[in-house]
Design a protein around this motif. Structure first.
Motif, PDB file in Angstrom:
ATOM      1  N   ILE A  32       5.864   5.298 -26.277  1.00  0.00           N
ATOM      2  CA  ILE A  32       5.916   6.760 -26.465  1.00  0.00           C
ATOM      3  C   ILE A  32       6.928   7.125 -27.542  1.00  0.00           C
ATOM      4  N   ASN A  33       8.079   6.451 -27.538  1.00  0.00           N
ATOM      5  CA  ASN A  33       9.109   6.745 -28.548  1.00  0.00           C
ATOM      6  C   ASN A  33       8.608   6.455 -29.963  1.00  0.00           C
ATOM      7  N   ILE A  34       7.794   5.417 -30.087  1.00  0.00           N
ATOM      8  CA  ILE A  34       7.212   5.110 -31.405  1.00  0.00           C
ATOM      9  C   ILE A  34       6.328   6.257 -31.868  1.00  0.00           C
ATOM     10  N   ILE A  35       5.507   6.810 -30.948  1.00  0.00           N
ATOM     11  CA  ILE A  35       4.633   7.935 -31.307  1.00  0.00           C
ATOM     12  C   ILE A  35       5.471   9.157 -31.685  1.00  0.00           C
ATOM     13  N   LYS A  36       6.575   9.392 -30.946  1.00  0.00           N
ATOM     14  CA  LYS A  36       7.427  10.543 -31.245  1.00  0.00           C
ATOM     15  C   LYS A  36       8.033  10.428 -32.647  1.00  0.00           C
ATOM     16  N   VAL A  37       8.502   9.228 -32.994  1.00  0.00           N
ATOM     17  CA  VAL A  37       9.088   9.022 -34.321  1.00  0.00           C
ATOM     18  C   VAL A  37       8.058   9.303 -35.410  1.00  0.00           C
ATOM     19  N   ARG A  38       6.851   8.800 -35.199  1.00  0.00           N
ATOM     20  CA  ARG A  38       5.790   9.022 -36.190  1.00  0.00           C
ATOM     21  C   ARG A  38       5.432  10.498 -36.300  1.00  0.00           C
ATOM     22  N   MET A  39       5.469  11.196 -35.168  1.00  0.00           N
ATOM     23  CA  MET A  39       5.145  12.626 -35.183  1.00  0.00           C
ATOM     24  C   MET A  39       6.222  13.417 -35.945  1.00  0.00           C
ATOM     25  N   ASN A  40       7.474  13.075 -35.699  1.00  0.00           N
ATOM     26  CA  ASN A  40       8.566  13.790 -36.366  1.00  0.00           C
ATOM     27  C   ASN A  40       8.541  13.596 -37.886  1.00  0.00           C
ATOM     28  N   ARG A  41       8.027  12.439 -38.318  1.00  0.00           N
ATOM     29  CA  ARG A  41       7.959  12.169 -39.754  1.00  0.00           C
ATOM     30  C   ARG A  41       6.736  12.810 -40.413  1.00  0.00           C
ATOM     31  N   GLU A  42       5.762  13.220 -39.583  1.00  0.00           N
ATOM     32  CA  GLU A  42       4.497  13.717 -40.117  1.00  0.00           C
ATOM     33  C   GLU A  42       4.648  15.179 -40.565  1.00  0.00           C
ATOM     34  N   THR A  43       4.053  15.493 -41.707  1.00  0.00           N
ATOM     35  CA  THR A  43       4.090  16.870 -42.221  1.00  0.00           C
ATOM     36  C   THR A  43       2.742  17.560 -42.144  1.00  0.00           C
ATOM     37  N   ASN A  44       1.651  16.755 -42.035  1.00  0.00           N
ATOM     38  CA  ASN A  44       0.304  17.325 -41.968  1.00  0.00           C
ATOM     39  C   ASN A  44       0.073  17.933 -40.592  1.00  0.00           C
ATOM     40  N   MET A  45      -0.336  19.217 -40.545  1.00  0.00           N
ATOM     41  CA  MET A  45      -0.495  19.926 -39.287  1.00  0.00           C
ATOM     42  C   MET A  45      -1.573  19.302 -38.392  1.00  0.00           C
TER      43      MET A  45
END
Length: 557
Positions: free
Chosen positions: A48-61
């Motif tokens: 889950i933490n890996i997904i959170k990190v990827r989400m925080n880095r993502e800019t595309n809505m």
């Protein structure tokens, strides 16, 4: 790395010895998986933490919404507050930007509110949606969420007034949802089972669909756990307790493997173990299961589940205390009995020592006498068995001889009667000067064929009664490819009859020919053919004479 640790640990626990029986083996496996729950939780949090990190880095809505969706799915039955957090984030991101994601997250929020016991708020939230623009999938989820809200509400009320009303509303919404269920949906069979069970009240049909759902879903999926739990509920009758336990344990295994913290299966298993247990271990298991359920409910932060478990926990504690009291009572009574017995034993020891020396001498004498008697009894028993066997064989032989005598008298009677009739016929024909007609009638072959058939049939039956094992023993002298098959159980072939007469001591072909109504050359040819099939041609007929040395032996199978 975390997955590798879990897989290795599963393998280690998998080789532990298990109890006997299918349900016990499943229970052992469940216990092994529950022991690894902390490792599984750690691994899931890492993912889950890996997904959170990827989400925080993502800019595309659009991709952020997809990450929100992944995190909701991960937290849905794992942690209530976190699941609600990412539903709210999804709603904020999708509002005025993406109608599909906004509707999906609104439906999910309603379901989470119902799980948390906020039923009115759940209905109020989902009522804000306009379903006219929904897709088929969204309409199904819309009505299915209503079904779940009212189902949870009826379970919470659990009374005679409101619970039936909410159950009826739940059934109505499930009925409305079914037309929008896609046959290609991976959860199709499960929801068909729900329809058959809730709407049609067809438990047999529901079981059929639940079993298909179990067969087509992986063990570590929540849908597999739901199908197993639903199937277990269809077997809740007293006569189906084994199947109820089996699928309930399977549901617990799938819940544990999918880290479903919001579940009922383990609670029900705890109560089942308590009610159907027979020893202290069962009560300990029940207490352990209910404790794990309570820890899971706290981890999930589901207040409703915590209340349910809190209601059930005192029952288990009371049973445990009652059993402790019973054990203490038994222990106290046992100590009193042991004390009284010890006093009696001290008094008896002295008397026993005095009598022991006398008894020792008497035992030695008795042992010697018993040994002699045992030897005599064994010999007498062997003699009795031998005499019994001989008597049985003599009785059987006498019966067969009596049968042969009756057969001989019957044949003689028939032929005497036949001769008398022929004598009368001859006299009558001669007196009537019908000598030519008499000659024609006496020359008819029909009479001799009937006589031959009768004689051969009686001969076959009499010989096989006397020597039932003859066909098999004769085949043992022949080569495997030339085995002779009997036409019937009490009939012989021509080759077998010839060898049967040889066994009875009739060696001349001419004599055999007279008895079997053949020419001597035909009999000679038959004997030559069967001798050519023998394993030992030179000694074949000598070996035939030695067949069936025991008269009236049992017929081989």
């Amino acid at each position: 790395m975390y997955k590798t640790i879990i897989i290795v640990t599963f393998l280690l626990f998998g080789v532990l010895p298990s109890k006997a029986g299918g349900n016990n083996r499943l229970t052992d496996r469940l216990d092994s998986i529950l022991r690894l729950q902390s490792l599984q939780t750690e691994a899931k949090m890492h993912e889950i933490n890996i997904i959170k990190v990827r989400m925080n880095r993502e800019t595309n809505m659009e991709k952020k919404l997809q990450f929100c969706d992944q995190l909701y799915q991960a937290y849905h039955v794992f942690q209530f507050d976190s699941a609600m957090t990412y539903v709210e984030k999804g709603l904020n991101l999708a509002r005025h930007r993406n109608e599909t994601y906004y509707a999906d997250n609104t439906i999910r929020k309603s379901e989470l509110l119902a799980i948390g016991g906020l039923y009115s708020e759940a209905l109020q939230t989902i009522s804000t949606l306009d379903i006219t623009r929904f897709s088929k999938r969204q309409r199904f989820n819309y009505y299915l969420t209503h079904f779940r809200i009212y189902s949870y509400w009826s379970d919470f009320c659990n009374d005679a007034i409101y619970a039936p009303r909410y159950r009826e509303k739940a059934r109505e919404n499930l009925r409305l949802a079914m037309p929008y269920l896609d046959r290609n949906d991976r959860d199709y069979e499960y929801y068909q089972g729900e329809y058959y069970g809730y709407i049609l009240n067809d438990q047999v049909g529901a079981r059929r669909h639940y079993l298909k759902a179990i067969a087509t879903t992986p063990e570590n999926s929540r849908m597999r756990a739901m199908a197993c739990f639903a199937l277990a509920c269809t077997y809740s009758a007293p006569s189906d307790m084994d199947l109820y336990e089996r699928y309930l344990v399977m549901a617990c295994i799938s819940d544990a493997r999918s880290l479903t913290m919001e579940n009922m299966a383990l609670q029900n298993l705890a109560m089942y173990t308590l009610e159907h247990g027979h020893d202290n271990l069962d009560i300990a298991d029940a207490q352990r299961y209910i404790s794990i359920s309570l820890e899971n409910a706290k981890f999930y932060n589901n207040r409703l589940r915590i209340i349910e478990i809190s209601d059930r926990l005192p029952v288990i504690v009371e049973s445990y205390q009652q059993q402790l009291g019973e054990r203490n009572t038994v222990l106290r009574n046992t100590l009193i009995a042991i004390s009284l017995l010890a006093v009696f034993l001290i008094a008896a020891v002295g008397f026993i020592f005095k009598q022991n020396s006398r008894l020792t001498q008497s035992r030695k004498k008795l042992q010697t006498s018993n040994n002699r008697l045992s030897e005599m009894n064994e010999r007498q028993s062997m003699l009795n068995e031998q005499l019994h066997d001989l008597n049985e064989k003599l009785l059987e032989t006498n019966k067969k001889r009596e049968g042969l005598v009756r057969l001989y008298i019957d044949l003689c009677s028939r032929y005497i009667n036949r001769l008398k009739k022929q004598q009368t016929l001859v006299k009558r024909k001669i007196k009537a000067n019908q000598a030519q007609e008499l000659l024609t009638q006496l020359s008819s072959e029909r009479l001799s064929e009937e006589d031959a058939t009768t004689f051969l049939s009686r001969f076959d039956r009499a010989f096989l009664d006397l020597y039932p094992g003859f066909p098999q023993e004769l085949n043992a002298l022949l080569q495997p490819e030339y085995q002779i098959m009997q036409p019937e159980s009490h009939a012989l072939t021509t080759e077998q009859r010839i060898m049967a007469l040889v066994r009875l001591g009739v060696n001349e072909s001419s004599e055999i020919a007279n008895l079997l109504f053949y020419s001597p050359q035909t009999i000679y040819n038959y004997r030559s053919v069967i001798k050519s099939k023998a394993k030992n041609k030179d000694t074949f007929e000598a070996e035939v004479v030695k067949l069936c040395t025991v008269i009236g032996g049992e017929r081989p199978n």
